[in-house]
Motif scaffolding. Structure first.
Motif, PDB file in Angstrom:
ATOM      1  N   GLN A 177       0.815  -1.224   0.000  1.00 16.99           N
ATOM      2  CA  GLN A 177       0.000   0.000   0.000  1.00 16.99           C
ATOM      3  C   GLN A 177       0.846   1.271   0.000  1.00 16.99           C
ATOM      4  N   ASP A 178       1.972   1.264   0.713  1.00 19.28           N
ATOM      5  CA  ASP A 178       2.729   2.495   0.927  1.00 19.28           C
ATOM      6  C   ASP A 178       3.960   2.635   0.048  1.00 19.28           C
ATOM      7  N   ARG A 205      -1.643   5.830  -7.795  1.00 22.26           N
ATOM      8  CA  ARG A 205      -2.921   6.348  -7.298  1.00 22.26           C
ATOM      9  C   ARG A 205      -3.072   7.834  -7.678  1.00 22.26           C
ATOM     10  N   PRO A 210     -11.253  12.853  -3.823  1.00 23.15           N
ATOM     11  CA  PRO A 210     -10.938  11.972  -2.680  1.00 23.15           C
ATOM     12  C   PRO A 210      -9.633  11.198  -2.874  1.00 23.15           C
ATOM     13  N   LEU A 211      -9.362  10.801  -4.112  1.00 23.77           N
ATOM     14  CA  LEU A 211      -8.131  10.049  -4.366  1.00 23.77           C
ATOM     15  C   LEU A 211      -6.914  10.942  -4.207  1.00 23.77           C
ATOM     16  N   GLU A 256      -6.788  13.588  -2.231  1.00 24.69           N
ATOM     17  CA  GLU A 256      -6.653  13.882  -0.806  1.00 24.69           C
ATOM     18  C   GLU A 256      -6.002  12.707  -0.070  1.00 24.69           C
ATOM     19  N   ARG A 257      -6.418  11.499  -0.426  1.00 21.49           N
ATOM     20  CA  ARG A 257      -5.835  10.321   0.235  1.00 21.49           C
ATOM     21  C   ARG A 257      -4.352  10.181  -0.106  1.00 21.49           C
ATOM     22  N   THR A 258      -4.027  10.420  -1.377  1.00 18.91           N
ATOM     23  CA  THR A 258      -2.630  10.277  -1.806  1.00 18.91           C
ATOM     24  C   THR A 258      -1.748  11.324  -1.146  1.00 18.91           C
ATOM     25  N   THR A 270      -2.201  12.717   1.780  1.00 15.37           N
ATOM     26  CA  THR A 270      -2.005  12.304   3.177  1.00 15.37           C
ATOM     27  C   THR A 270      -0.982  11.188   3.292  1.00 15.37           C
ATOM     28  N   ASP A 271      -1.104  10.185   2.417  1.00 20.62           N
ATOM     29  CA  ASP A 271      -0.188   9.033   2.486  1.00 20.62           C
ATOM     30  C   ASP A 271       1.227   9.425   2.105  1.00 20.62           C
TER      31      ASP A 271
END
Length: 767
Positions: free
Chosen positions: A527-528, A536, A554-555, A557-559, A561-562
């Motif tokens: 995942q990371d 992504r 949303p994708l 924003e998630r990317t 953050t990660d």
């Protein structure tokens, strides 16, 4: 019977004016069953007059002499036959060039044209000292027709010929195909009553003989076509025809080399073939055609035989030369960087000597930094022939592999952002293209895959999407074949291919690839993993390009953050994610959310990457455009102007990002109502994008749309509607009827119709 020894004949290299044993006979005397060599009595050389029109010139070519007018004029200026100058003046003129370039043909033409102006013209085979002696011996036989010289030593006869030439000035000696200046030195030094014309593949050493150099190049395009058509028996009509185009294509393929044109023309005439037929066969059976004489005679001169002689000589002197020639056969013919070849030699600087030797024999042309080789030399050098030890399958395969290794090792890193490496990329790209064009995809290796992947990235960044997509697709196919579908290299190649599709607005192919890659990356890498996060991020970008902001934001924003968690807040990938999220907010009309993100990204990019990094310039450009969209022109215009100046300085005037900045500045001027500056900038951007990116590139279509908008703002609805109509048709064709940009174009055209009062066309479009 008693035999008496004949006096020893002097060597033809002896200086002075001695004649060879005048009164000595080497004829045959028969006494019963015994043959005695009697003395040969030759008259004094000075007493033998030159027969009128004395010459031994080969028959001139049957075709008309074409394409060497400038070189012929140079010969005439240098030699100035004796009726134009004192007979005691001697000129030595050397012509050099690749085998088959037409040196002998030009010398023969000159000799025939000016034959009446010389007391005698003698053609000498100068390949070896022995052939020179034999040629001079035949001059003695010709000037003494009543005397049987068949049994006399050639050295004695050659010495008599030299003495005759010394006492009969005003002649022309043509030393054809000389292989070394030392072979001619004694003759040039001794014979000072006429002209010496030398043809040779050697380019050096002739200045030692005080010889004026004249290097022959290939024929011009018109001359090459004319020669080919004459030899093929095809006369040109008054109007251009398909045959003209086919003849030009064949002449180009043969590199305008006279011998190759003669070989092809004669073959076409004899076999009743066509230009296109010969070209197809040449491309599929190069080795056979290069070895096939045009007239069908088994011992006729061919390209392969002509160059085999030279290769034998240089290979004997330095085997590395032929290996280098085989390597260069896989590159483009011109501007091969010499430092690209330095890694081919095991010994440091051995390539310098080998290249010099190839240049000496006209097999290549050298400058201080580049080398060039004729395309037919390349075709021969990469075509296996079991009869030629220089062209074995294994040697050619080794050269191909070495060529790939040399290219790979020369590639600069980070093709899209390493600006310092771009000049090197531009120098290498023609050779990358040539290598890839000459190798079938089924034979691609790991090195080839790396070249394909890297080249596609550079081309993508430069806006050359067609070639970038082709190389990215070939890389993805090669990676899957070499490593398997789940290998990280395959995932990277697939992601890279999706990126080229997206830039070309081919979202139907981009999105499925992007959707597949994150799933595979999570399974293979986790995942990371940075590559998983990158895939992504790219998928979110494709959703945004398709107008699917609900899927994109949303994708993003998630990317973000990660990436901040895994890579850190200031990692370049994290900064890219923040920039992309801001862009999605902008697309959604959320300028209040976009501007703070853009401002933060620009500040961090300056600190982390530097003022002139391409990503920093992108951040500044995006922020300026967003200020303009928000109506903050006081900050937008200076920032747009600065970004354009910086991009032009750092990236170049024609880089796609520079063209984007120019487009953004034009938009900002238009928003400010400054149409006097906006319209010329829009017009220039449209012209430049069409030239650099192509008429169908999405950015070019955007520029055409924007120019239409500027014309509308200026009240010129006629021109605005014309541009909007064309843009809508092109976007529907290139991007598809449902693409967001196509929908925008349809809306703009409806608005222009409405503004012009044409509601019958406006309302259906709006609906």
């Amino acid at each position: 019977m008693t035999y008496s020894a004949s006096p020893k004949s002097p060597s033809p290299m002896t200086s002075g004016a001695r004649s060879p044993a005048i009164g000595t006979n080497h004829g045959a005397v028969f006494t019963g069953d015994t043959t005695v060599q009697a003395s040969l009595v030759l008259p004094s050389p000075a007493s033998v007059l030159a027969p009128r029109g004395l010459h031994n010139l080969p028959r001139p070519a049957g075709h008309r002499f074409v394409g060497r007018q400038a070189e012929m004029a140079a010969l005439e200026q240098a030699l100035r036959p004796r009726n134009e100058r004192a007979v005691t003046h001697v000129v030595t003129q050397a012509m050099s060039g690749l085998g088959g370039i037409g040196k002998s043909a030009l010398a023969l033409h000159f000799a025939h044209v000016h034959l009446p102006e010389y007391a005698a013209v003698w053609w000498i085979d100068a390949e070896t000292p022995e052939t020179i002696t034999e040629s001079l011996a035949r001059l003695t036989a010709r000037t003494n027709p009543e005397t049987n010289t068949s049994g006399a030593p050639s050295t004695a006869l050659a010495e008599w010929a030299l003495a005759w030439l010394e006492t009969h000035p005003g002649w022309l000696l043509v030393f054809d195909n000389a292989t070394h200046p030392d072979h001619l030195g004694p003759y040039v030094a001794r014979l000072t009553g006429g002209d010496h014309l030398i043809t040779s593949r050697l380019t050096y050493g002739w200045h030692e003989l005080s010889a004026t150099p004249l290097h022959l190049d290939v024929l011009s395009t018109p001359a090459a076509i004319s020669l080919l058509r004459q030899l093929a028996g095809s006369e040109r009509g008054n109007e251009p025809s398909a045959a003209d185009e086919q003849a030009e294509e064949l002449a180009d393929e043969l590199g305008h080399l006279p011998l190759a044109l003669e070989q092809a023309g004669a073959y076409i005439r004899r076999t009743r073939n066509t230009y296109s037929g010969y070209l197809r066969r040449f491309r599929s059976q190069a080795a056979r055609m290069l070895n096939t004489p045009g007239d069908g005679a088994p011992h006729s001169i061919t390209i392969a035989r002509t160059w085999r002689v030279t290769l034998d000589i240089i290979a004997d002197r330095d085997p590395l030369t032929v290996h280098l020639l085989r390597i260069m056969a896989w590159f483009a013919p011109r501007d091969i960087p010499r430092d690209l070849l330095s890694g081919a030699a095991d010994e440091p600087d051995a390539d310098i000597d080998a290249l010099a030797l190839l240049n000496d024999f006209s097999m290549i042309t050298l400058t201080e930094s580049t080398a060039a080789v004729h395309r037919l030399v390349q075709a021969l050098a990469r075509t296996p022939d079991p009869r030629d030890p220089h062209r074995s399958e294994s040697a050619i395969s080794q050269a191909q592999s070495t060529a790939a290794s040399l290219i790979r090792d020369a590639l600069p890193s980070d093709p899209e952002t390493n600006i310092a490496g771009w000049p090197r990329w531009r120098a290498l790209l023609p050779h990358i293209d040539a290598y890839l064009a000459r190798t079938p995809p089924s034979t691609d290796t790991a090195e080839t895959d790396f070249i394909l992947y890297s080249a596609s990235q550079f081309l993508h960044g430069q806006g050359q999407l067609l070639q970038a997509t082709q190389y990215a697709h070939r890389s993805a196919t090669t990676s899957a074949r070499l490593y398997g579908e789940d290998h990280p290299s395959t995932l990277s190649s697939r992601n890279n291919l999706a990126g080229t599709y997206e830039s070309a607005a081919d979202l139907d192919r981009a999105i499925p690839l992007y959707e597949r890659t994150p799933t595979d990356s999570v399974r293979v890498l986790g995942q990371d993993h940075p590559d998983t996060l990158a895939s992504r991020n790219n998928l979110a970008g494709a959703y945004e390009s398709a107008g699917d902001l609900d899927g994109a934001i949303p994708l993003y924003e998630r990317t973000l953050t990660d990436r901040g968690r895994v890579l850190g807040e200031y990692h370049p990938d994290t900064l890219a994610s923040r920039n992309n999220l801001a862009g999605a907010y902008w697309s959604a009309g959320d300028l209040d959310g976009a501007i703070p993100l853009y401002e933060r990204t620009l500040t961090d990019s300056v600190r982390v990457l530097g003022e002139d990094h391409p990503d920093t310039l992108t951040s500044r450009s995006n922020l300026a455009y967003t200020y303009a969209a928000a109506g903050d022109l006081g900050r937008a215009i200076p920032l747009c102007e600065r970004t354009l100046a910086d991009r032009a300085r750092v990236l170049g005037e024609d880089h796609p990002d520079t063209l984007t900045s120019r487009s953004n500045l034009a938009y900002t001027y238009a928003v400010a109502g400054d149409l006097d500056r906006a319209i010329p900038l829009c017009e220039r951007t449209l012209t430049d994008r069409g030239r650099v990116l192509g008429e169908d590139h999405p950015d070019t279509l955007t520029s055409r749309n924007n120019l239409g908008g500027a014309y509308w703002s200026a009240g010129d609805l006629d021109r605005a509607i014309q541009l909007y109509e064309r843009t809508l048709a092109d976007r529907a064709r290139v991007l598809g009827e449902e693409h967001p940009a196509t929908l925008t174009s349809r809306n703009n055209l409806a608005g222009a119709y409405a503004a012009a009062g044409d509601l019958d066309r406006a309302i259906p479009l709006y609906e």
